[in-house]
Design an enzyme around this catalytic site. Sequence first.
Site, PDB file in Angstrom:
ATOM      1  N   HIS A 179      96.381  -4.769  30.628  1.00  0.00           N
ATOM      2  CA  HIS A 179      97.510  -5.314  29.628  1.00  0.00           C
ATOM      3  C   HIS A 179      98.840  -5.258  30.142  1.00  0.00           C
ATOM      4  O   HIS A 179      99.409  -4.780  31.219  1.00  0.00           O
ATOM      5  CB  HIS A 179      97.223  -4.847  28.721  1.00  0.00           C
ATOM      6  CG  HIS A 179      97.732  -2.886  28.534  1.00  0.00           C
ATOM      7  ND1 HIS A 179      98.932  -2.218  29.104  1.00  0.00           N
ATOM      8  CD2 HIS A 179      97.185  -1.672  29.398  1.00  0.00           C
ATOM      9  CE1 HIS A 179      99.235  -1.157  29.063  1.00  0.00           C
ATOM     10  NE2 HIS A 179      97.666  -0.705  29.784  1.00  0.00           N
ATOM     11  N   CYS A 220      95.522   2.277  33.403  1.00  0.00           N
ATOM     12  CA  CYS A 220      95.376   0.816  33.191  1.00  0.00           C
ATOM     13  C   CYS A 220      96.027   0.377  33.996  1.00  0.00           C
ATOM     14  O   CYS A 220      96.901   0.537  34.814  1.00  0.00           O
ATOM     15  CB  CYS A 220      95.399   0.823  31.419  1.00  0.00           C
ATOM     16  SG  CYS A 220      94.770   1.118  30.529  1.00  0.00           S
TER      17      CYS A 220
END
Length: 394
Positions: A321, A339
Site C-alpha cells: 500500500h 506491510c
Amino acid sequence: MTPQSSTSRRRPLRTRHAAAAGLAVLTAALTACSGGGESSSAEAAEKPQIKVNLSGKQAEAGKPVKVSLADGRLKKVTVADDKGAALPGKVSANGTTWTSERKAAPGTAYKVEATTAEGGSAKSSFETAAPEKVNKVTLAPGKNTTVGIAQPLSITFDNPVRNKAEVEKHLKVTTSNGTEGSWGWIKNYDGKDRVDWRPKEYWKSGTKVKLDARLNGIDSGGDDWFVRDYATNFTVGKSQVVKVNLDSKTATLTRDGKTVKSLPMSAGTPGGDKASWGGTSVLMSKEGTINMRSETVGLGDSYDKMVDYSMRLTWSGMYAHAAPWNASYFGNTNHSSGCVGMSDGNAGWLYGQAQIGDPFEVTGSGSKGVPDPGNGYGEWNLSWSDWQAKSALA
C-alpha cells in the site's frame, strides 16, 4: 425442494432409515400398447412391474436411485425433481435395471417415469427426508473473472467437512489446456474447513478454468448435507509477478519474465512481530482506501490510519500500500509494521497494474517465515509433493 409442513410429519435424517428400507413396488401394471379388447385379470397379473429402491415421503437421501424390472427390458427411465431437474442415469446391459449417476438430494420430491422395450410404461414418486443441517460453501474466484497466474480455486465450507474424500470426489476441475493440479484440504484463517485446487506450477496466461462442484445430495458428515450444486469459471490473465526483495528494499513488477518497473519500498521491521511474511503470497483483493488499525493485527495501539491503494496479501493483515509517512525509509530501510509500503505515486501505479491472483514473491533476510496455507493463499510455499499429500484421495 418441498417444504416441511410440521415436525410431526417429517422425521430427521438420522431416524428415517426404516422408512427407506423397503422397495417401492409400482403396483400399477405396465400398460402395453395393443389393438383393443379388455385384458383378463390373469393377463393383468402377468404384466411386468418395476421396483424403486426409495419410497414414501421419508426416503433416505444420499443414495443413488435404482429402478428394476422383473420381466422384459427397460428402455428409458426419468427421475426428476419438482423443478424438472433430472438425475442422469444408465440402463444396465441386460435391460433389467436403471441406476442414477447422482444421489437423491435431501428434502426433495421426485417423480419416476419408466418405459420398456415392449411398449409398457409406469409412473411413481417418492420424497426424501429433509436435512437436519445444510452445509453451504463460498467459492473463489467468482464467475467470469480474470485472475493472475497464482490464483487457486478455493472452496470454504460453512460447517465442518468430515467426509472429505466423498466431497472431493464430486469436485470436477476442467482446464482448456490440461493443466496438472491437485486439491488440498487446509484450515482457513478463521478455522473453517477449506479445500483449494492449485496447479503444479503457476497457470499459463490465457488458460480457461471451470469448476463443477456436484455436491447436491452429498452428506458432508455429521448430518450436514449439501442441497445444491455450485460452479465457477475464470480466465488466467497476464503472466506477471511482483518480486519483493527485503535486502534491496525494492518491489519489482515482472511481466512475461521481463522487468516492467522496480519500485523503492520499505517492508516490515525485522526481528519481531512487525516483520513481513516471506515466501509467496497471492494478491487476494484490491481494497483501495481503508482504515488500518494495529489492534486488529495484535500490535497494540501503534497506528490507526486511512491507507490508500491497499492490496491484501494475507488474512492476518499483510498488505502492499501507499505509506507516505515512511518516505525516508523507501529503498534503504525496512521500517514498517509488516506491510510493503511505497510512495503514493508508486503504490498507485502498482495498484493499477496488479491483478487479483498475482503472486508476490518475498525474498531476502529479516522475514518471519512463510504464511500458513490458510492465511490467504499460502499453498505456494509447499512443495508439489507436500501439497498433493493434502488431498483426501491421496
